[in-house]
Design a protein around this motif. Structure first.
Motif, PDB file in Angstrom:
ATOM      1  N   ASN A  48      -1.222  -8.682   0.310  1.00 23.18           N
ATOM      2  CA  ASN A  48       0.006  -7.886   0.282  1.00 23.18           C
ATOM      3  C   ASN A  48       0.451  -7.610  -1.150  1.00 23.18           C
ATOM      4  O   ASN A  48       0.981  -6.538  -1.447  1.00 23.18           O
ATOM      5  CB  ASN A  48       1.116  -8.594   1.057  1.00 23.18           C
ATOM      6  CG  ASN A  48       1.130  -8.236   2.531  1.00 23.18           C
ATOM      7  OD1 ASN A  48       1.727  -7.245   2.942  1.00 23.18           O
ATOM      8  ND2 ASN A  48       0.442  -9.038   3.332  1.00 23.18           N
ATOM      9  N   GLU A  49       0.248  -8.560  -2.048  1.00 22.27           N
ATOM     10  CA  GLU A  49       0.596  -8.345  -3.448  1.00 22.27           C
ATOM     11  C   GLU A  49      -0.270  -7.242  -4.062  1.00 22.27           C
ATOM     12  O   GLU A  49       0.209  -6.447  -4.874  1.00 22.27           O
ATOM     13  CB  GLU A  49       0.428  -9.641  -4.234  1.00 22.27           C
ATOM     14  CG  GLU A  49       1.478 -10.696  -3.895  1.00 22.27           C
ATOM     15  CD  GLU A  49       1.190 -12.034  -4.542  1.00 22.27           C
ATOM     16  OE1 GLU A  49       0.196 -12.121  -5.298  1.00 22.27           O
ATOM     17  OE2 GLU A  49       1.952 -12.988  -4.305  1.00 22.27           O
ATOM     18  N   GLY A 343       8.017  -2.752   0.594  1.00 20.36           N
ATOM     19  CA  GLY A 343       7.742  -3.293   1.920  1.00 20.36           C
ATOM     20  C   GLY A 343       6.693  -4.402   1.876  1.00 20.36           C
ATOM     21  O   GLY A 343       6.955  -5.532   2.309  1.00 20.36           O
ATOM     22  N   PRO A 344       5.483  -4.137   1.331  1.00 16.65           N
ATOM     23  CA  PRO A 344       4.485  -5.204   1.218  1.00 16.65           C
ATOM     24  C   PRO A 344       4.943  -6.366   0.341  1.00 16.65           C
ATOM     25  O   PRO A 344       4.573  -7.515   0.595  1.00 16.65           O
ATOM     26  CB  PRO A 344       3.274  -4.486   0.594  1.00 16.65           C
ATOM     27  CG  PRO A 344       3.438  -3.060   0.978  1.00 16.65           C
ATOM     28  CD  PRO A 344       4.928  -2.817   0.973  1.00 16.65           C
ATOM     29  N   LEU A 350       7.729 -13.347   2.263  1.00 16.52           N
ATOM     30  CA  LEU A 350       7.923 -14.072   3.514  1.00 16.52           C
ATOM     31  C   LEU A 350       6.678 -14.857   3.908  1.00 16.52           C
ATOM     32  O   LEU A 350       6.764 -16.001   4.357  1.00 16.52           O
ATOM     33  CB  LEU A 350       8.307 -13.105   4.632  1.00 16.52           C
ATOM     34  CG  LEU A 350       9.691 -12.455   4.521  1.00 16.52           C
ATOM     35  CD1 LEU A 350       9.875 -11.404   5.621  1.00 16.52           C
ATOM     36  CD2 LEU A 350      10.792 -13.511   4.610  1.00 16.52           C
ATOM     37  N   LEU A 351       5.496 -14.248   3.715  1.00 15.91           N
ATOM     38  CA  LEU A 351       4.253 -14.925   4.079  1.00 15.91           C
ATOM     39  C   LEU A 351       3.953 -16.092   3.150  1.00 15.91           C
ATOM     40  O   LEU A 351       3.226 -17.019   3.519  1.00 15.91           O
ATOM     41  CB  LEU A 351       3.094 -13.923   4.068  1.00 15.91           C
ATOM     42  CG  LEU A 351       3.104 -12.881   5.199  1.00 15.91           C
ATOM     43  CD1 LEU A 351       2.077 -11.794   4.937  1.00 15.91           C
ATOM     44  CD2 LEU A 351       2.842 -13.553   6.544  1.00 15.91           C
ATOM     45  N   GLY A 352       4.488 -16.034   1.913  1.00 17.35           N
ATOM     46  CA  GLY A 352       4.306 -17.141   0.991  1.00 17.35           C
ATOM     47  C   GLY A 352       5.091 -18.374   1.390  1.00 17.35           C
ATOM     48  O   GLY A 352       4.784 -19.489   0.963  1.00 17.35           O
ATOM     49  N   VAL A 360       8.289 -11.354   9.236  1.00 15.37           N
ATOM     50  CA  VAL A 360       7.870 -10.049   8.723  1.00 15.37           C
ATOM     51  C   VAL A 360       8.209  -8.962   9.740  1.00 15.37           C
ATOM     52  O   VAL A 360       8.744  -7.905   9.399  1.00 15.37           O
ATOM     53  CB  VAL A 360       6.359 -10.057   8.408  1.00 15.37           C
ATOM     54  CG1 VAL A 360       5.866  -8.662   8.048  1.00 15.37           C
ATOM     55  CG2 VAL A 360       6.058 -11.046   7.282  1.00 15.37           C
ATOM     56  N   LYS A 361       7.900  -9.214  11.004  1.00 10.28           N
ATOM     57  CA  LYS A 361       8.178  -8.238  12.048  1.00 10.28           C
ATOM     58  C   LYS A 361       9.684  -8.003  12.203  1.00 10.28           C
ATOM     59  O   LYS A 361      10.146  -6.862  12.334  1.00 10.28           O
ATOM     60  CB  LYS A 361       7.590  -8.703  13.375  1.00 10.28           C
ATOM     61  CG  LYS A 361       6.088  -8.942  13.359  1.00 10.28           C
ATOM     62  CD  LYS A 361       5.646  -9.633  14.641  1.00 10.28           C
ATOM     63  CE  LYS A 361       4.209 -10.088  14.583  1.00 10.28           C
ATOM     64  NZ  LYS A 361       3.801 -10.863  15.785  1.00 10.28           N
ATOM     65  N   ILE A 362      10.461  -9.082  12.177  1.00 10.94           N
ATOM     66  CA  ILE A 362      11.909  -8.958  12.349  1.00 10.94           C
ATOM     67  C   ILE A 362      12.536  -8.172  11.199  1.00 10.94           C
ATOM     68  O   ILE A 362      13.417  -7.326  11.413  1.00 10.94           O
ATOM     69  CB  ILE A 362      12.542 -10.362  12.462  1.00 10.94           C
ATOM     70  CG1 ILE A 362      12.101 -11.016  13.776  1.00 10.94           C
ATOM     71  CG2 ILE A 362      14.063 -10.280  12.401  1.00 10.94           C
ATOM     72  CD1 ILE A 362      12.470 -12.473  13.893  1.00 10.94           C
TER      73      ILE A 362
END
Length: 396
Positions: A48-49, A343-344, A350-352, A360-362
């Motif tokens: 994502n980064e 966005g990413p 969040l994924l970190g 992420v979805k919310i």
């Protein structure tokens, strides 16, 4: 008049082609992000980064393009930008997943951003902006459909490095299209060229700021979802090729969304298409909550991508209509790309912190709904303006 019309058609076609070249990697971003994971061994957060680095380059370039406008020939700007993008793609392939890849992705994005901005301004400032934007979307979505469908096989066959080299070659070949663009938006005598004439309303600053804010936040939502759709499918336990098949299907149905926008553009105002697009998009992302089965995942992708490409011509068409000659379009594109970039980045943050995709979805759902509030007043104001203009035209 026929010569003017021919030049207009040539420049519009050239802009549509260049717009597709500008999004060569973005439009297949779900497959590309997955490629970073499978080909280069990146984590989901790092992938994502890398997507953020490219989108930050695009966003930075669109801001610069908005400041430069047409003070420098669009032909020269586009040609130089295509060379920069080609270099970025070439260095991306040479980096082969190394430490320089993030910089190379930024460079590729920067060159692409100039091309995207100019092509959108040329297409969006025409008299039939929504219609021409829809045609542009049909072309790039067809490419995106085939690219996403073939991505797993292509990566297994030739590898991601070769894909980057091929994109570099496409950028250099597109210089021929760049030379077909109009040099400037306005003729030397100060009159708006026929290519850029059309219905316009003069908006107040609050309406402009609300519109730009709505475009920014809407595209944050899209950027969060689009970069992670492949990973969300993998997280749900689905196979890579079935996910690629679903992305192929949703890209072709997205063509239907763009064609729907093409049909509705001259029959209805902007309000209802935008409302349906935003509410439907949020509902589509909601279908991926939890561990969706393949049917739910496929429906979610179809609804999300179709409604995204149905609503976008109307959202950008709103921005194009707010100022004379559509000059707000370049700024709107900058805000669009900023949203797609951050966005990413938001997803990566969040994924970190958690291995779950649920936050992420919310976040994507929430940022899809906020623009409903921001865009409501500008949309209603434009609808009233169109009704008043039609009444005046009918009375005369």
């Amino acid at each position: 008049m026929q010569q003017i019309s021919a030049r207009t058609d040539d420049s519009t076609v050239a802009a549509i082609i260049l717009g597709t070249i500008g999004v060569l990697s973005f439009i297949v971003q779900p497959g590309l992000v997955q490629g970073f994971v499978t080909e280069y061994g990146a984590t989901e957060a790092v992938a994502n980064e890398l997507a953020f680095a490219e989108m930050l380059g695009i966003a930075s370039a669109t801001i610069l393009a908005a400041l430069i406008a047409d003070r420098i020939s669009w032909r020269l700007q586009s040609s130089l930008a295509l060379v920069v993008a080609a270099l970025g793609y070439m260095f991306s392939g040479l980096a082969a997943g190394g430490d320089m890849l993030s910089i190379a992705r930024f460079v590729a994005g920067f060159g692409s951003g100039i091309v995207i901005s100019i092509s959108f301004v040329v297409v969006g400032a025409t008299a039939r902006a929504e219609r021409n934007l829809a045609i542009y979307l049909v072309l790039l979505l067809t490419y995106g459909a085939l690219g996403l469908w073939g991505m797993p096989t292509i990566l297994d066959t030739i590898g991601l490095d070769a894909v980057f080299f091929a994109w570099a070659a496409f950028c250099l070949m597109a210089i021929a299209a760049a030379l077909k663009l109009p040099a400037h938006a306005v003729k030397d005598d100060g009159h708006v060229a026929p290519d850029f004439a059309g219905f316009q309303i003069r908006a107040t600053w609050p309406a402009i700021m609300l519109t730009l804010a709505g475009i920014l936040i809407y595209n944050v939502s899209v950027g969060i979802a689009w970069a992670n759709l492949f990973l969300i499918g993998v997280d749900a336990g689905l196979g890579e090729q079935p996910i690629a098949d679903a992305l192929l299907i949703c890209q072709f149905t997205a063509v239907g969304g763009a064609l729907g926008a093409l049909w509705f553009a001259e029959r209805v105002g902007n309000f209802w298409p935008v409302l349906v697009g935003l509410l439907g998009g949020a509902a589509a992302i909601a279908l991926t909550l939890g561990k969706p089965d393949y049917a739910a995942f496929l429906i979610a992708l179809i609804a999300f991508n179709t409604l995204w490409n149905f609503a976008m011509p109307f959202i950008l068409g709103l921005a194009a209509s707010l100022t004379p000659s559509g000059r707000l379009m370049s700024t709107a594109i900058a805000f669009q790309m900023l949203g797609l970039a951050f966005g990413p980045l938001a997803a990566s943050a969040l994924l970190g912190e958690t291995a779950s995709f649920e936050p992420v979805k919310i976040l994507s759902i929430a940022t899809m709904l906020v623009p409903l509030v921001l865009l409501a007043w500008p949309l209603l104001r434009r609808s009233r303006a169109r009704v008043e203009a039609a009444a005046v035209s009918g009375g005369s």
